[in-house]
Design a protein around this motif. Structure first.
Motif, PDB file in Angstrom:
ATOM      1  N   SER A 258       0.834  -1.198   0.000  1.00  0.00           N
ATOM      2  CA  SER A 258       0.000   0.000   0.000  1.00  0.00           C
ATOM      3  C   SER A 258       0.874   1.255   0.000  1.00  0.00           C
ATOM      4  O   SER A 258       1.920   1.291   0.644  1.00  0.00           O
ATOM      5  CB  SER A 258      -0.904   0.027   1.230  1.00  0.00           C
ATOM      6  OG  SER A 258      -1.809  -1.046   1.178  1.00  0.00           O
ATOM      7  N   LEU A 259       0.421   2.267  -0.725  1.00  0.00           N
ATOM      8  CA  LEU A 259       1.157   3.528  -0.804  1.00  0.00           C
ATOM      9  C   LEU A 259       0.333   4.653  -0.200  1.00  0.00           C
ATOM     10  O   LEU A 259      -0.891   4.602  -0.188  1.00  0.00           O
ATOM     11  CB  LEU A 259       1.467   3.874  -2.272  1.00  0.00           C
ATOM     12  CG  LEU A 259       2.291   2.859  -3.043  1.00  0.00           C
ATOM     13  CD1 LEU A 259       2.417   3.287  -4.492  1.00  0.00           C
ATOM     14  CD2 LEU A 259       3.657   2.693  -2.412  1.00  0.00           C
ATOM     15  N   SER A 260       1.016   5.698   0.265  1.00  0.00           N
ATOM     16  CA  SER A 260       0.316   6.870   0.789  1.00  0.00           C
ATOM     17  C   SER A 260      -0.074   7.784  -0.372  1.00  0.00           C
ATOM     18  O   SER A 260       0.506   7.719  -1.451  1.00  0.00           O
ATOM     19  CB  SER A 260       1.217   7.630   1.755  1.00  0.00           C
ATOM     20  OG  SER A 260       2.371   8.091   1.089  1.00  0.00           O
ATOM     21  N   VAL A 261      -1.064   8.630  -0.144  1.00  0.00           N
ATOM     22  CA  VAL A 261      -1.479   9.607  -1.141  1.00  0.00           C
ATOM     23  C   VAL A 261      -0.586  10.838  -0.995  1.00  0.00           C
ATOM     24  O   VAL A 261      -0.358  11.316   0.114  1.00  0.00           O
ATOM     25  CB  VAL A 261      -2.966  10.000  -0.942  1.00  0.00           C
ATOM     26  CG1 VAL A 261      -3.354  11.103  -1.907  1.00  0.00           C
ATOM     27  CG2 VAL A 261      -3.848   8.784  -1.128  1.00  0.00           C
ATOM     28  N   GLN A 262      -0.071  11.333  -2.103  1.00  0.00           N
ATOM     29  CA  GLN A 262       0.788  12.503  -2.084  1.00  0.00           C
ATOM     30  C   GLN A 262       0.124  13.622  -2.870  1.00  0.00           C
ATOM     31  O   GLN A 262      -0.426  13.384  -3.939  1.00  0.00           O
ATOM     32  CB  GLN A 262       2.148  12.200  -2.702  1.00  0.00           C
ATOM     33  CG  GLN A 262       2.922  11.148  -1.960  1.00  0.00           C
ATOM     34  CD  GLN A 262       4.261  10.879  -2.609  1.00  0.00           C
ATOM     35  OE1 GLN A 262       4.727  11.642  -3.440  1.00  0.00           O
ATOM     36  NE2 GLN A 262       4.880   9.790  -2.229  1.00  0.00           N
ATOM     37  N   VAL A 263       0.191  14.832  -2.329  1.00  0.00           N
ATOM     38  CA  VAL A 263      -0.353  16.003  -3.001  1.00  0.00           C
ATOM     39  C   VAL A 263       0.798  16.980  -3.204  1.00  0.00           C
ATOM     40  O   VAL A 263       1.519  17.304  -2.261  1.00  0.00           O
ATOM     41  CB  VAL A 263      -1.476  16.662  -2.172  1.00  0.00           C
ATOM     42  CG1 VAL A 263      -1.982  17.916  -2.856  1.00  0.00           C
ATOM     43  CG2 VAL A 263      -2.599  15.674  -1.919  1.00  0.00           C
ATOM     44  N   HIS A 264       0.968  17.428  -4.416  1.00  0.00           N
ATOM     45  CA  HIS A 264       2.046  18.361  -4.740  1.00  0.00           C
ATOM     46  C   HIS A 264       1.436  19.729  -5.023  1.00  0.00           C
ATOM     47  O   HIS A 264       0.775  19.907  -6.043  1.00  0.00           O
ATOM     48  CB  HIS A 264       2.841  17.866  -5.949  1.00  0.00           C
ATOM     49  CG  HIS A 264       3.441  16.509  -5.733  1.00  0.00           C
ATOM     50  ND1 HIS A 264       4.604  16.328  -5.032  1.00  0.00           N
ATOM     51  CD2 HIS A 264       3.030  15.274  -6.083  1.00  0.00           C
ATOM     52  CE1 HIS A 264       4.896  15.035  -4.984  1.00  0.00           C
ATOM     53  NE2 HIS A 264       3.947  14.374  -5.627  1.00  0.00           N
ATOM     54  N   PRO A 265       1.665  20.704  -4.130  1.00  0.00           N
ATOM     55  CA  PRO A 265       1.076  22.028  -4.346  1.00  0.00           C
ATOM     56  C   PRO A 265       1.764  22.757  -5.498  1.00  0.00           C
ATOM     57  O   PRO A 265       2.896  22.430  -5.865  1.00  0.00           O
ATOM     58  CB  PRO A 265       1.361  22.745  -3.034  1.00  0.00           C
ATOM     59  CG  PRO A 265       2.585  22.079  -2.505  1.00  0.00           C
ATOM     60  CD  PRO A 265       2.478  20.636  -2.929  1.00  0.00           C
ATOM     61  N   GLY A 266       1.058  23.736  -6.044  1.00  0.00           N
ATOM     62  CA  GLY A 266       1.650  24.586  -7.072  1.00  0.00           C
ATOM     63  C   GLY A 266       2.745  25.448  -6.492  1.00  0.00           C
ATOM     64  O   GLY A 266       2.882  25.596  -5.269  1.00  0.00           O
ATOM     65  N   ASP A 267       3.560  26.069  -7.343  1.00  0.00           N
ATOM     66  CA  ASP A 267       4.688  26.890  -6.895  1.00  0.00           C
ATOM     67  C   ASP A 267       4.249  28.037  -5.991  1.00  0.00           C
ATOM     68  O   ASP A 267       4.877  28.326  -4.985  1.00  0.00           O
ATOM     69  CB  ASP A 267       5.462  27.434  -8.096  1.00  0.00           C
ATOM     70  CG  ASP A 267       6.189  26.344  -8.868  1.00  0.00           C
ATOM     71  OD1 ASP A 267       6.373  25.235  -8.291  1.00  0.00           O
ATOM     72  OD2 ASP A 267       6.577  26.579 -10.019  1.00  0.00           O
ATOM     73  N   GLU A 268       3.166  28.713  -6.371  1.00  0.00           N
ATOM     74  CA  GLU A 268       2.704  29.873  -5.593  1.00  0.00           C
ATOM     75  C   GLU A 268       2.313  29.448  -4.175  1.00  0.00           C
ATOM     76  O   GLU A 268       2.703  30.081  -3.198  1.00  0.00           O
ATOM     77  CB  GLU A 268       1.531  30.547  -6.288  1.00  0.00           C
ATOM     78  CG  GLU A 268       1.090  31.819  -5.590  1.00  0.00           C
ATOM     79  CD  GLU A 268      -0.019  32.530  -6.368  1.00  0.00           C
ATOM     80  OE1 GLU A 268      -0.914  33.074  -5.702  1.00  0.00           O
ATOM     81  OE2 GLU A 268       0.021  32.518  -7.611  1.00  0.00           O
ATOM     82  N   PHE A 269       1.552  28.374  -4.041  1.00  0.00           N
ATOM     83  CA  PHE A 269       1.131  27.881  -2.738  1.00  0.00           C
ATOM     84  C   PHE A 269       2.334  27.432  -1.904  1.00  0.00           C
ATOM     85  O   PHE A 269       2.420  27.666  -0.699  1.00  0.00           O
ATOM     86  CB  PHE A 269       0.120  26.752  -2.879  1.00  0.00           C
ATOM     87  CG  PHE A 269      -0.400  26.245  -1.562  1.00  0.00           C
ATOM     88  CD1 PHE A 269      -1.426  26.921  -0.911  1.00  0.00           C
ATOM     89  CD2 PHE A 269       0.128  25.106  -0.980  1.00  0.00           C
ATOM     90  CE1 PHE A 269      -1.912  26.463   0.298  1.00  0.00           C
ATOM     91  CE2 PHE A 269      -0.350  24.643   0.232  1.00  0.00           C
ATOM     92  CZ  PHE A 269      -1.383  25.339   0.877  1.00  0.00           C
ATOM     93  N   ALA A 270       3.299  26.797  -2.553  1.00  0.00           N
ATOM     94  CA  ALA A 270       4.472  26.271  -1.849  1.00  0.00           C
ATOM     95  C   ALA A 270       5.338  27.397  -1.288  1.00  0.00           C
ATOM     96  O   ALA A 270       6.021  27.206  -0.286  1.00  0.00           O
ATOM     97  CB  ALA A 270       5.297  25.395  -2.780  1.00  0.00           C
ATOM     98  N   ARG A 271       5.310  28.576  -1.903  1.00  0.00           N
ATOM     99  CA  ARG A 271       6.107  29.698  -1.435  1.00  0.00           C
ATOM    100  C   ARG A 271       5.509  30.379  -0.218  1.00  0.00           C
ATOM    101  O   ARG A 271       6.142  31.201   0.418  1.00  0.00           O
ATOM    102  CB  ARG A 271       6.290  30.719  -2.550  1.00  0.00           C
ATOM    103  CG  ARG A 271       7.329  30.307  -3.574  1.00  0.00           C
ATOM    104  CD  ARG A 271       7.685  31.461  -4.484  1.00  0.00           C
ATOM    105  NE  ARG A 271       6.758  31.663  -5.570  1.00  0.00           N
ATOM    106  CZ  ARG A 271       6.789  31.039  -6.734  1.00  0.00           C
ATOM    107  NH1 ARG A 271       7.713  30.142  -6.967  1.00  0.00           N
ATOM    108  NH2 ARG A 271       5.910  31.301  -7.675  1.00  0.00           N
ATOM    109  N   MET A 272       4.281  30.108   0.143  1.00  0.00           N
ATOM    110  CA  MET A 272       3.617  30.752   1.289  1.00  0.00           C
ATOM    111  C   MET A 272       4.260  30.342   2.590  1.00  0.00           C
ATOM    112  O   MET A 272       4.773  29.347   2.816  1.00  0.00           O
ATOM    113  CB  MET A 272       2.137  30.389   1.327  1.00  0.00           C
ATOM    114  CG  MET A 272       1.369  30.925   0.178  1.00  0.00           C
ATOM    115  SD  MET A 272      -0.313  30.329   0.396  1.00  0.00           S
ATOM    116  CE  MET A 272      -1.185  31.485  -0.582  1.00  0.00           C
TER     117      MET A 272
END
Length: 74
Positions: free
Chosen positions: A60-74
């Motif tokens: 089983s694998l975990s779910v990964q969410v990759h935010p956009g660049d703008e969100f990641a810079r917050m």
């Protein structure tokens, strides 16, 4: 004229299984042409903005969410 290109996938081994990159010009793993074994990136002379892969997980694998660049810079 449209030319059909058949590709060999790149296999990326993981501790949990593997990823089969069916369409890739990524520097860490590139598809190759079936007829010539030429690197797809070299054949196209450019990067494609897409990576198509199939994941074969042995566990089983975990779910990964990759935010956009703008969100990641917050």
């Amino acid at each position: 004229m449209i030319k059909i290109i058949k590709l060999n996938p790149f296999y990326s081994e993981k501790v949990w299984g593997y990823e089969k990159w069916n369409l890739s010009t990524h520097r860490n793993g590139c598809s190759t042409l079936v007829d010539t074994n030429e690197n797809l990136h070299d054949y196209l002379q450019k990067d494609l903005p897409i990576l198509i892969k199939i994941i074969k997980a042995d566990e089983s694998l975990s779910v990964q969410v990759h935010p956009g660049d703008e969100f990641a810079r917050m």
